[in-house]
Enzyme design. Structure first.
Site, mmCIF file in Angstrom:
data_model
loop_
_atom_site.group_PDB
_atom_site.id
_atom_site.type_symbol
_atom_site.label_atom_id
_atom_site.label_comp_id
_atom_site.label_asym_id
_atom_site.label_seq_id
_atom_site.Cartn_x
_atom_site.Cartn_y
_atom_site.Cartn_z
ATOM 1 N N HIS A 99 -11.029 29.421 45.257
ATOM 2 C CA HIS A 99 -10.866 28.691 43.895
ATOM 3 C C HIS A 99 -12.054 28.801 43.321
ATOM 4 O O HIS A 99 -13.219 28.481 43.815
ATOM 5 C CB HIS A 99 -10.777 27.084 44.445
ATOM 6 C CG HIS A 99 -10.306 26.301 43.280
ATOM 7 N ND1 HIS A 99 -11.284 25.384 42.545
ATOM 8 C CD2 HIS A 99 -9.146 26.226 42.579
ATOM 9 C CE1 HIS A 99 -10.565 24.866 41.680
ATOM 10 N NE2 HIS A 99 -9.425 25.162 41.590
ATOM 11 N N ASP A 139 -8.514 27.548 27.844
ATOM 12 C CA ASP A 139 -8.500 27.741 29.528
ATOM 13 C C ASP A 139 -7.375 26.724 29.948
ATOM 14 O O ASP A 139 -7.047 25.359 29.901
ATOM 15 C CB ASP A 139 -9.769 26.825 29.843
ATOM 16 C CG ASP A 139 -9.885 26.889 31.482
ATOM 17 O OD1 ASP A 139 -9.115 27.562 32.067
ATOM 18 O OD2 ASP A 139 -10.973 26.271 31.814
ATOM 19 N N MET A 140 -6.212 27.356 30.245
ATOM 20 C CA MET A 140 -5.101 26.645 30.741
ATOM 21 C C MET A 140 -4.327 27.162 31.796
ATOM 22 O O MET A 140 -4.454 28.399 32.286
ATOM 23 C CB MET A 140 -3.988 27.104 29.609
ATOM 24 C CG MET A 140 -3.743 28.494 29.201
ATOM 25 S SD MET A 140 -2.522 28.672 27.935
ATOM 26 C CE MET A 140 -1.612 30.086 28.571
ATOM 27 N N ALA A 141 -3.953 26.446 32.570
ATOM 28 C CA ALA A 141 -2.846 26.923 33.783
ATOM 29 C C ALA A 141 -1.728 27.321 33.196
ATOM 30 O O ALA A 141 -1.207 26.988 32.035
ATOM 31 C CB ALA A 141 -2.678 25.645 34.838
ATOM 32 N N LYS A 199 8.863 32.564 29.827
ATOM 33 C CA LYS A 199 7.423 33.327 29.297
ATOM 34 C C LYS A 199 6.404 32.859 30.104
ATOM 35 O O LYS A 199 5.498 33.718 30.579
ATOM 36 C CB LYS A 199 7.341 32.780 27.774
ATOM 37 C CG LYS A 199 8.222 33.210 26.934
ATOM 38 C CD LYS A 199 8.235 32.997 25.442
ATOM 39 C CE LYS A 199 9.173 33.656 24.697
ATOM 40 N NZ LYS A 199 8.871 33.446 23.278
ATOM 41 N N GLY A 246 -10.934 24.041 23.189
ATOM 42 C CA GLY A 246 -12.240 23.998 23.563
ATOM 43 C C GLY A 246 -12.725 23.017 22.748
ATOM 44 O O GLY A 246 -14.015 22.383 23.149
#
Lengths: 353, 353
Positions: A118, A176-178, A228, A310
């Site tokens: 991680h 910054d994304m999951a 998607k 951000g």
């Protein structure tokens, strides 16, 4: 109730904890800094709340804090890195450095990483590249938590994707994304509080939509945006796992539940030298103009300001550096317990700091 | 009612139409092939339904079918291409070729394109790269149709993102998606039929959610996945527009509504040579294993088979190459009218072909 802790003192404390379990000082400092960075940005799920599991992964031999992170294949603007089961942050920092060097030399640097763990919040890497006038794309795979479209059981991780570039403004653009609808941590919180979760977040074990948090935990969190998001998470798994020799799908091991072998997480870093396309100053002027136009758009009802990716995190971090990092009391208690166990003094702080 | 037309005859017809307005034969063939390819895959929104607007863009001088597509900046593994307002498909094919060459030589090829036009379905490029053992990422910006998160009026386009790699199976993995919830074309159809659209697709002019198709057309289609899709579309606009010198946000002109100047669409192509990381055969074996595991997952209620991105489209294309391309009667009528106008004979076909 939250307690405010100076960012520096919190990083020192976490650094000392890592050192107490045998992590060399520079690495201890790097990982601690990355965790505090996430908390500063308000991304608590990737912050010092991870100290306990990170320490345990080290003491159980799942993370090797003395491993050599090696460049295995060095091919012009690409490289393959073996993380040696070191901290993901450490493997990521080596990958970042290699990607940036290659981008400077060739225009692009593309680095695959295997045998990693991680790596925390991807924004940590992106912010560094952007500060040097580069654009950066970062991806990682992760243990199984989401079904692919049409499936029922977890097959892919919430594989994150981050993209950033300079804007010439205070805050760089950092997406910054999951690839999940929501962080699984939020479902864990709802289950503890026995409150329902919104429809669309998760499915139960049988694959039916559920708003029951406990049923969701036994089922699976869903990819964002349906097919998607599922398709993106798969593509990330292929670049990070299939291409690098890391685990993919079921062979990326859980950080929490699998103590048999290291995780074998894979990452992919792509750095781009903006100056190969136009002078950095010209790019920054155009980017600033773009962001300005965006922020000056007519706003939806109830929206005070249009914020780009951000921007809220950057503001939170600035406030946190000034006022201290806000930590939940229960987390402070957990951290202090870790301090007691490893004989590391908790810094003197006050709620009103 | 649909009519089935042999793919080759349909491509010949479209090629002849393009030639009738002065497009040189090889380019006419390339663009026609790309449009028929989209129809074969069932992506009607990017198929021969575009003939009318493409022809009109040429005759109105908005597309220059004789332009030179030039490599402006040539920097190791990156290049900047000036499309000269040529067809997007033509500029894209030059970019693809440059990206693939650089990937072979350096491991990566990253090509920015400016002064381009609508480039059709991105899968057209991806399939070519994948057939040569490369992975490819393609992005394009597009005229404003979606608000950013917090906004009300269209600011970004439905900026598409495509990613592909070989799988060792019949169908390569090709994710080719707009960053909108849904193609705007579907809302146009609903408005014509006066049927409501699902919640979550669009907002009205004031920024309120709407299920009224006409109100949605006057408002805006939404990014997929909320702020994540919005953030991705912005990042694509930056790489394709801000970085390349193409239009971005409001300065990408509408293909349908702006006849003052060429569109100035921008694209970004990134090719990756898999063999820099492992032998292609090893990658394909791992990818095939991955896809096999995915397809063998337990299925959601009502799902007969788990299909990966590009798999249903590939099957449709195979059937279409065998049985002919299915076109709606109304589209055939429009195409025949174009044939009459430009003196190009419609091929003899039958509904039962």
């Amino acid at each position: 109730v939250t307690v405010r802790v100076p960012a520096g003192a919190l990083a020192d404390f976490c650094t000392a904890l890592f050192q107490a379990v045998g992590v060399p000082a520079p690495v201890a400092r790097e990982v601690a800094t990355s965790l505090v960075y996430a908390d500063l940005r308000g991304v608590e799920s990737h912050g010092v709340a991870r100290m306990e599991i990170y320490l345990r992964r080290v003491t159980e031999g799942m993370i090797d804090p003395n491993a050599e992170v090696r460049v295995e294949l060095d091919n012009g603007c690409t490289a393959l890195i073996d993380g040696g089961n070191h901290f993901g942050v450490r493997a990521g920092m080596v990958a970042l450095e290699e990607a940036m060097q290659r981008a400077r030399r060739h225009g692009l640097g593309g680095i695959g990483v295997r045998h990693s763990n991680h790596f925390g919040t991807a924004a940590y890497f992106v912010e560094r590249a952007v500060a040097r006038g580069l654009a950066l794309i970062v991806m990682s795979n992760a243990p199984q938590t989401m079904p692919v479209t049409g499936g029922v059981r977890p097959f892919i991780g919430t594989n994150p994707l981050a993209i950033g570039f300079p804007t010439g403004r205070d805050a760089p653009y950092i997406l910054d994304m999951a690839t999940s609808v929501v962080a699984r941590g939020k479902i864990i919180v709802a289950a503890k509080r026995k409150t329902p979760i919104p429809a669309g977040w998760a499915i139960d074990r049988q694959g039916n939509p559920t708003t029951d948090a406990q049923a969701a935990l036994e089922g699976a969190v869903l990819p964002f945006g349906g097919p998607k998001g599922s398709g993106l998470a798969v593509a990330i798994d292929v670049l990070c796992g299939v291409l690098t020799g890391a685990g993919f799908g079921p062979s990326v091991r859980s950080m929490y539940d699998d103590w048999s072998k290291p995780q074998n997480v894979g990452h992919f870093f792509l750095a781009l030298d903006i100056e190969r396309f136009m002078p950095l100053a010209a790019f920054v002027e155009r980017a600033s103009q773009y962001v300005g136009l965006m922020k000056n758009q007519p706003r939806a009802p109830g929206v005070d300001e249009i914020l780009y990716a951000g921007e809220p995190e950057h503001r939170r971090a600035q406030a946190g550096r000034r006022d201290g990092v806000a930590l939940h009391e229960s987390l402070v208690r957990d951290l202090q317990a870790l301090g007691v166990r490893h004989d590391v003094l908790w810094p003197v702080t006050s709620g009103a700091l």
